[in-house]
Design a protein around this motif. Structure first.
Motif, PDB file in Angstrom:
ATOM      1  N   MET A 187       1.005  -1.329   0.090  1.00 47.73           N
ATOM      2  CA  MET A 187       0.061   0.050  -0.211  1.00 47.73           C
ATOM      3  C   MET A 187       0.770   1.228   0.154  1.00 47.73           C
ATOM      4  SD  MET A 187      -3.375  -0.160   0.365  1.00 47.73           S
ATOM      5  CE  MET A 187      -4.764  -1.432  -0.010  1.00 47.73           C
ATOM      6  N   ARG A 188       2.021   1.244   0.929  1.00 48.32           N
ATOM      7  CA  ARG A 188       2.916   2.164   0.829  1.00 48.32           C
ATOM      8  C   ARG A 188       3.637   2.456  -0.510  1.00 48.32           C
ATOM      9  NH1 ARG A 188       7.252   2.201   4.835  1.00 48.32           N
ATOM     10  NH2 ARG A 188       6.479   0.423   5.958  1.00 48.32           N
ATOM     11  N   SER A 189       4.185   1.399  -0.837  1.00 53.69           N
ATOM     12  CA  SER A 189       4.870   1.539  -2.336  1.00 53.69           C
ATOM     13  C   SER A 189       4.047   2.139  -3.204  1.00 53.69           C
ATOM     14  CB  SER A 189       5.306  -0.017  -2.533  1.00 53.69           C
ATOM     15  OG  SER A 189       5.742  -0.178  -3.857  1.00 53.69           O
ATOM     16  N   ASP A 228       1.073   3.653  -3.222  1.00 52.90           N
ATOM     17  CA  ASP A 228       0.264   4.692  -2.760  1.00 52.90           C
ATOM     18  C   ASP A 228      -1.144   4.292  -3.041  1.00 52.90           C
ATOM     19  OD1 ASP A 228      -0.074   7.044  -1.739  1.00 52.90           O
ATOM     20  OD2 ASP A 228      -0.229   8.254  -3.834  1.00 52.90           O
ATOM     21  N   GLY A 229      -1.449   3.093  -2.756  1.00 51.76           N
ATOM     22  CA  GLY A 229      -2.958   2.309  -2.409  1.00 51.76           C
ATOM     23  C   GLY A 229      -3.764   2.066  -3.686  1.00 51.76           C
ATOM     24  N   LEU A 230      -2.622   2.122  -4.969  1.00 53.64           N
ATOM     25  CA  LEU A 230      -3.176   1.901  -6.371  1.00 53.64           C
ATOM     26  C   LEU A 230      -2.898   0.543  -6.919  1.00 53.64           C
ATOM     27  CD1 LEU A 230      -2.635   5.184  -8.372  1.00 53.64           C
ATOM     28  CD2 LEU A 230      -4.669   4.267  -7.622  1.00 53.64           C
ATOM     29  N   ALA A 231      -3.776  -0.113  -7.352  1.00 53.27           N
ATOM     30  CA  ALA A 231      -3.746  -1.611  -7.939  1.00 53.27           C
ATOM     31  C   ALA A 231      -3.792  -1.418  -9.389  1.00 53.27           C
ATOM     32  CB  ALA A 231      -4.438  -2.451  -7.133  1.00 53.27           C
ATOM     33  N   GLU A 232      -3.464  -2.310 -10.275  1.00 59.83           N
ATOM     34  CA  GLU A 232      -3.646  -2.347 -11.760  1.00 59.83           C
ATOM     35  C   GLU A 232      -4.188  -3.677 -12.020  1.00 59.83           C
ATOM     36  OE1 GLU A 232       0.126  -1.015 -13.707  1.00 59.83           O
ATOM     37  OE2 GLU A 232       0.252   0.561 -12.397  1.00 59.83           O
ATOM     38  N   VAL A 233      -4.827  -3.708 -13.394  1.00 58.84           N
ATOM     39  CA  VAL A 233      -5.262  -5.166 -13.931  1.00 58.84           C
ATOM     40  C   VAL A 233      -4.353  -5.183 -15.107  1.00 58.84           C
ATOM     41  CG1 VAL A 233      -6.903  -6.537 -14.661  1.00 58.84           C
ATOM     42  CG2 VAL A 233      -7.484  -5.223 -12.700  1.00 58.84           C
ATOM     43  N   HIS A 234      -3.598  -5.996 -15.370  1.00 54.62           N
ATOM     44  CA  HIS A 234      -2.997  -6.416 -16.638  1.00 54.62           C
ATOM     45  C   HIS A 234      -3.742  -7.294 -17.444  1.00 54.62           C
ATOM     46  CE1 HIS A 234       1.077  -4.402 -15.028  1.00 54.62           C
ATOM     47  NE2 HIS A 234      -0.097  -3.596 -14.958  1.00 54.62           N
ATOM     48  N   ALA A 235      -3.642  -7.163 -18.719  1.00 55.12           N
ATOM     49  CA  ALA A 235      -4.584  -8.102 -19.780  1.00 55.12           C
ATOM     50  C   ALA A 235      -3.810  -8.830 -20.718  1.00 55.12           C
ATOM     51  CB  ALA A 235      -5.328  -7.043 -20.325  1.00 55.12           C
ATOM     52  N   GLN A 236      -3.883 -10.097 -20.664  1.00 57.43           N
ATOM     53  CA  GLN A 236      -3.136 -11.223 -21.313  1.00 57.43           C
ATOM     54  C   GLN A 236      -4.020 -11.498 -22.590  1.00 57.43           C
ATOM     55  OE1 GLN A 236      -0.675 -14.192 -19.560  1.00 57.43           O
ATOM     56  NE2 GLN A 236      -2.085 -15.487 -20.529  1.00 57.43           N
ATOM     57  N   ILE A 237      -3.337 -11.806 -23.694  1.00 57.43           N
ATOM     58  CA  ILE A 237      -3.998 -12.083 -24.707  1.00 57.43           C
ATOM     59  C   ILE A 237      -3.268 -13.396 -25.444  1.00 57.43           C
ATOM     60  CG2 ILE A 237      -4.866 -11.869 -27.244  1.00 57.43           C
ATOM     61  CD1 ILE A 237      -5.097  -8.845 -26.566  1.00 57.43           C
TER      62      ILE A 237
END
Ligand code: SF4
Length: 338
Positions: A53-55, A57-66
């Motif tokens: 969370m600190r690293s 800044d509370g933001l997450a991501e979704v990566h998309a695999q084809i």
């Protein structure tokens, strides 16, 4: 047994990890030795989340695999449904150029933060270049485009970069050279070529099975750290029926939570993306990167993973991440355009 009796050596390692400057090899081994049901494991998973969370800044991501194809692959990784040595798949399959382009466009519209094209080692390199160029034309210039393909020469890395590719997923897998027919040296060479060509690296400690010792896992963790990835993490093996490792025992989701948390503490505050949160539990144990998958997938044996297979939608992955307390990055992931 007292409720308050803890292994203080483990607590000290967790406390040190929370400072965000990483851990030593021996400290990392201690964390990977922990039983997932131990009280200390709950603290480990909490600390992994806290530091991630600190690293980020509370933001997450979704990566998309084809997944572009499921043509039989000669590299014979015993855990993979594409491998020639396995009998997981009834027939081979390839996505058309139009399908690949449509998937990429849809993914960006749905909120993917990065797009990755996956192929078997048997996929023609020229065709991968064509697909990458076609995808690059329909996604925004800021959207990172990665590939996960065969080992790469320096020349091929340059060709990928020229085609608009920003980076590669590449890993020395657990049991490489034993459970696969790829020498570790070849994988390491590819890391070098990726960096020399100015491509960014995404990697992971995978696929972890109960047969791997804490020392082996820690070695893989430090190999990842040394290669300066933009995202990394750790993940358990998903057993696929019909593969040579399909019947081997597998780790629990709870253990997977320990793996991602221990990776976060071992690597410190960087990189900001810790993989993978493809379960609500890992999304609350320090993982802030989840994968949505379409097309072929080495972790199942269906034609299109999004139809009855392992694949999940962007929306579902975002929901799991939000359940872990994350906000979702809006727009393309940062830091891949070297
Ligand atoms: S993991 Fe990759 S290299 Fe190994 S068999 Fe599967 S597609 Fe081929």
């Amino acid at each position: 047994m007292s409720l308050w009796k803890f292994d203080h050596e483990i607590l000290d390692i967790i406390e040190k990890g929370l400072e965000g400057n990483g851990l030593t090899f021996d400290e990392t081994v201690k964390l990977y030795e922990l039983d997932e049901n131990a009280k200390e494991s709950s603290l480990l998973r909490w600390a992994g989340q806290e530091l991630s969370m600190r690293s980020a800044d509370g933001l997450a991501e979704v990566h998309a695999q084809i997944g572009l194809n499921s043509t039989t692959c000669p590299r014979n990784c015993k855990f993979c449904s594409f491998a020639a040595c396995n009998s997981a798949r009834a027939q081979s399959f390839e996505l058309s150029r139009q399908d690949v382009v449509d998937y990429a466009k849809e993914y960006e519209e749905q909120g993917a933060n990065l797009i990755l094209l996956l192929t078997t080692a048997s996929y023609k390199f020229d065709k991968l270049i064509e697909m990458a160029q076609a995808v690059r034309e329909v996604i925004s210039p800021e959207m990172p485009l990665l590939v996960n393909t065969d080992d790469l020469t320096l020349e091929r890395c340059h060709a990928l970069k020229a085609a608009g590719v920003n980076g590669c997923y590449h890993a020395v897998r657990m049991g490489e050279g034993v459970d696969t027919e790829i020498p570790v040296e070849k994988r390491l060479e590819t890391f070098k070529h990726i960096h020399e060509a100015g491509l960014s690296l995404q990697t992971c400690v995978e696929p972890i099975g109960p047969e791997h010792s804490a020392e082996e896992i820690a070695e893989a963790v430090f190999r990842c750290i040394e290669n300066k990835p933009i995202s990394a993490g750790a993940a358990r093996r998903v057993p696929v029926p019909g593969t040579l490792l399909g019947e081997r025992p597998a780790h629990t989701e709870l253990a997977n939570g320990n793996f991602v948390a221990a990776y976060r503490l071992a690597t410190g505050l960087n990189p900001r993306l810790n993989c993978s949160s493809n379960s609500p539990l890992t999304a609350s144990s320090g993982a802030n990167l989840a994968w949505s998958e379409v097309g072929s997938n080495p972790r199942d044996a269906v034609e299109k993973t999004e139809i009855g297979g392992h694949g999940s939608s962007i929306a579902r992955m975002q929901k799991w991440l939000r359940g872990g307390g994350w906000e979702i990055l809006d727009g393309p992931s940062q830091g891949w355009m070297l």
